[in-house]
Design an enzyme around this catalytic site. Structure first.
Site, PDB file in Angstrom:
ATOM      1  N   HIS A 163       0.346  -3.249  -2.600  1.00  0.00           N
ATOM      2  CA  HIS A 163       0.933  -4.106  -1.563  1.00  0.00           C
ATOM      3  C   HIS A 163       0.403  -5.519  -1.814  1.00  0.00           C
ATOM      4  O   HIS A 163      -0.696  -5.688  -2.334  1.00  0.00           O
ATOM      5  CB  HIS A 163       0.451  -3.570  -0.212  1.00  0.00           C
ATOM      6  CG  HIS A 163       1.016  -4.221   1.001  1.00  0.00           C
ATOM      7  ND1 HIS A 163       0.582  -5.434   1.459  1.00  0.00           N
ATOM      8  CD2 HIS A 163       1.962  -3.803   1.879  1.00  0.00           C
ATOM      9  CE1 HIS A 163       1.239  -5.745   2.572  1.00  0.00           C
ATOM     10  NE2 HIS A 163       2.081  -4.771   2.852  1.00  0.00           N
ATOM     11  N   ASP A 177      -7.068   0.802  -0.664  1.00  0.00           N
ATOM     12  CA  ASP A 177      -6.215   0.391   0.445  1.00  0.00           C
ATOM     13  C   ASP A 177      -5.633   1.665   1.057  1.00  0.00           C
ATOM     14  O   ASP A 177      -4.707   2.268   0.509  1.00  0.00           O
ATOM     15  CB  ASP A 177      -5.110  -0.530  -0.098  1.00  0.00           C
ATOM     16  CG  ASP A 177      -4.053  -0.847   0.955  1.00  0.00           C
ATOM     17  OD1 ASP A 177      -4.120  -0.303   2.067  1.00  0.00           O
ATOM     18  OD2 ASP A 177      -3.146  -1.641   0.646  1.00  0.00           O
ATOM     19  N   GLN A 223      -1.664   3.316   4.314  1.00  0.00           N
ATOM     20  CA  GLN A 223      -0.624   4.350   4.467  1.00  0.00           C
ATOM     21  C   GLN A 223      -1.188   5.755   4.264  1.00  0.00           C
ATOM     22  O   GLN A 223      -0.432   6.730   4.295  1.00  0.00           O
ATOM     23  CB  GLN A 223       0.512   4.122   3.455  1.00  0.00           C
ATOM     24  CG  GLN A 223       1.233   2.800   3.611  1.00  0.00           C
ATOM     25  CD  GLN A 223       2.055   2.697   4.894  1.00  0.00           C
ATOM     26  OE1 GLN A 223       2.286   3.693   5.591  1.00  0.00           O
ATOM     27  NE2 GLN A 223       2.493   1.499   5.217  1.00  0.00           N
ATOM     28  N   LYS A 260      -1.027   1.313  12.125  1.00  0.00           N
ATOM     29  CA  LYS A 260      -0.309   2.346  11.369  1.00  0.00           C
ATOM     30  C   LYS A 260      -0.883   3.721  11.709  1.00  0.00           C
ATOM     31  O   LYS A 260      -0.459   4.738  11.194  1.00  0.00           O
ATOM     32  CB  LYS A 260      -0.454   2.101   9.871  1.00  0.00           C
ATOM     33  CG  LYS A 260      -0.105   0.667   9.495  1.00  0.00           C
ATOM     34  CD  LYS A 260       0.693   0.550   8.254  1.00  0.00           C
ATOM     35  CE  LYS A 260       0.727  -0.871   7.777  1.00  0.00           C
ATOM     36  NZ  LYS A 260       2.055  -1.448   7.779  1.00  0.00           N
ATOM     37  N   CYS A 292       6.745  -5.997   1.008  1.00  0.00           N
ATOM     38  CA  CYS A 292       5.517  -6.697   0.589  1.00  0.00           C
ATOM     39  C   CYS A 292       4.967  -6.090  -0.698  1.00  0.00           C
ATOM     40  O   CYS A 292       3.753  -5.900  -0.856  1.00  0.00           O
ATOM     41  CB  CYS A 292       4.440  -6.658   1.675  1.00  0.00           C
ATOM     42  SG  CYS A 292       4.944  -7.456   3.182  1.00  0.00           S
TER      43      CYS A 292
END
Ligand code: PMP
Length: 411
Positions: free
Chosen positions: A128, A205, A208, A231, A369
Site C-alpha cells: 500500500h 503492515d 488488512q 479496519k 492506494c
C-alpha cells in the site's frame, strides 16, 4: 479446523450494526467495503459514547478521580491490544492515528537513525502507498534506494530471489501481511525468518490482516507490526505500532511536547521510555477505548471462527464471479483473505462501482492506494468487494446479480 468450530450466529451479529438496515437508492444496503473501513458494532459505539457522556477528561494528568479513571480505561485498552496480538509488554504498544502514521513514525525515527547514503530498503511489490511513500521520502533524504520483491501473475510474492535481494546494505524489509488489493496472505513468518538470518529487521503492515486472521507478533517474530482501529471494527483516528522493546528504546522520540518528557529545562529535555516517548500531546482517548471494546467484541466472536466464516464467503464469491464471462479476478493466490478485486472487459471499474452503488451494493473502485500493483497488472483501477463477518452468502449473490445486470447494460 473450521469443522470443529461453532458457526457464527450472523443473524444475531447483524443486529449490532444499525447501518446494515439502511436502504440506499430504494435497496437494502449491502456493505462489501470493510477493507476501506469496517463497520462498528453497537457495543463499540456505546462504549465510546459512555466515555464521552460520563467519563470524559484527559489522561495521565494529575490526581483527579476522573483523570485516574480515564487513564485506567485508556491503559486497559492498550493491554487489550497487547494480548490481542500476543506482544510481551504494554511498553511495546504505541498508539498512533493509524497504520499510515505508525509507518511514518518508524521511518522518521528508526529509519532516520539507521539508514545512510547507499543503504537499501526492501519492500514487496504489493505494498500500500502507506508502506512505500514514507520509505521513499526517507530514501530521498538519505540517498538510499528502494528495492522490490516481485510477484507473479497470481499475486504471490516470488521469494526465490529473496536471498539475493537482501544485501549487506539492507536496513529494513517492509511487508504487507494481507494485500488490500489482491487478498494475498503473505508467508510473513517465513520471510521474517529469512530476513533475520541476514540481520534485517522487518516491519509488517497488518492493516488488512488483524481483522481476519489470528496474529501473534512473537510467533511471527516481527520487529514492527502496524494496523488501524477502523479496519478492526473500531473507530477512525486510532491505530497501533507494535515494536520490539529494545528497538523502541533505542529509537529517538518523534513528536515533542507534553506527556513524553521526564524533565524539561531551557537547556535540555529528557524523555520518558516507550511507549510514552512516542505519544506527545493528548491522545485519541475515546477512540482508544473504542478500539479496546472492538477487540473484546472480536475476541468474543473468535478470530478463528471469523476466519473460517469469511473464508467460506470468499470461496462462494470467487466461485460465482469466476462464472461471469468477461470478468477477471486480480489476485488468485492460494492463500487469500477477505477481498476480491476484479475488472470486467469494456466497463471501467468506476462505472461498475457506480452501477453497483445504484443497487445498494457498496464496494470500492479505484487504485486502492496501490498504484504499483495496478501497473504490475496493467489496469488503471479495479472494483473491489471486501467481506466481513456480518456479510452473508445472500449478499454475495446480490453482488453477483448486480454485476451481471451492469454487464447487460453495457452490451
Ligand atoms: N495498509 C493497508 C494494507 C491498508 O489497507 C490501508 C488502508 N487502506 C493502510 C495501510 C492505511 O491505513 P490508514 O489509512 O488507516 O492509515
Amino acid at each position: 479446523m473450521s469443522t470443529l468450530l461453532q458457526p457464527l450466529d450472523v443473524t444475531a451479529i447483524r443486529k449490532d450494526f444499525p447501518l446494515l438496515s439502511r436502504v440506499l437508492h430504494g435497496k437494502p444496503v449491502v456493505y462489501l467495503d470493510s477493507a476501506v473501513s469496517g463497520q462498528m458494532p453497537l457495543p463499540v459505539i456505546e462504549r465510546m459514547s459512555k466515555y464521552e457522556r460520563d467519563e470524559h477528561t484527559n489522561v495521565h494528568r494529575g490526581v483527579s478521580t476522573l483523570s485516574q479513571e480515564a487513564t485506567d480505561f485508556f491503559e486497559a485498552a492498550r493491554e487489550k491490544v497487547r494480548k490481542f496480538i500476543g506482544a510481551g509488554s504494554i511498553k511495546e504498544i504505541v498508539w498512533t492515528r493509524g497504520t499510515t502514521e505508525a509507518i511514518n513514525l518508524v521511518a522518521q525515527t528508526f529509519g532516520r537513525m539507521t539508514v545512510k547514503a547507499g543503504d537499501e530498503i526492501l519492500l514487496s511489490a504489493m505494498e500500500h502507498h502507506a508502506n512505500i511513500v514514507p520509505w521513499q521520502m526517507l530514501a530521498e533524504e538519505k540517498g538510499a534506494t528502494l528495492k522490490v520483491i516481485p510477484m507473479n501473475n497470481a499475486g504471490e510474492l516470488i521469494l526465490d530471489s529473496l536471498d539475493e535481494l537482501i544485501t549487506d546494505r539492507t536496513k529494513l524489509l517492509g511487508l504487507i501481511h494481507v494485500s488490500n488489493v489482491l487478498g494475498t496472505v503473505n508467508p510473513v513468518k517465513q520471510i521474517i525468518a529469512r530476513a533475520h538470518a541476514r540481520g534485517v529487521p522487518v516491519l509488517v503492515d497488518g492493516a488488512q490482516a488483524v481483522p481476519h486472521l489470528r496474529v501473534d507478533v512473537r510467533d511471527l517474530d516481527a520487529d514492527f507490526y502496524v494496523f488501524s482501529g477502523h479496519k478492526l471494527s473500531g473507530p477512525t483516528g486510532i491505530g497501533v505500532l507494535y515494536g520490539r522493546l529494545e528497538l523502541l528504546e533505542a529509537m529517538p522520540p518523534w513528536h515533542g511536547g507534553g506527556s513524553m518528557i521526564r524533565n524539561v529545562t531551557w537547556e535540555k529535555t529528557t524523555y520518558l521510555g516507550a511507549p510514552a516517548k512516542f505519544e506527545a500531546g493528548t491522545p485519541a482517548i475515546a477512540a482508544a477505548i473504542g478500539l479496546g471494546a472492538a477487540i473484546d467484541y472480536l475476541t468474543e466472536l473468535g478470530l478463528d471462527r471469523i476466519a473460517a466464516y469469511e473464508h467460506d464467503l470468499l470461496a462462494h464469491a470467487t466461485e460465482r464471479l469466476e462464472r461471469i464471462p468477461g470478468l477477471r479476478i486480480l489476485g488468485t493466490a492460494k492463500e487469500k483473505a477477505s477481498v476480491i478485486s476484479f475488472v470486467v472487459e469494456g466497463i471501467h471499474p468506476h462505472d461498475m462501482g457506480s452501477l453497483l452503488d445504484g443497487d445498494g451494493v457498496v464496494v470500492r473502485a479505484g487504485h486502492h492506494c496501490a498504484q504499483p500493483v495496478m501497473t504490475r497488472f496493467n489496469v488503471p483501477a479495479t472494483t473491489r468487494a471486501s467481506f466481513a463477518y456480518f456479510n452473508t452468502r445472500d449478499e454475495v449473490d446480490v453482488l453477483v446479480s448486480s454485476i451481471i445486470k451492469a454487464i447487460e447494460l453495457f452490451k
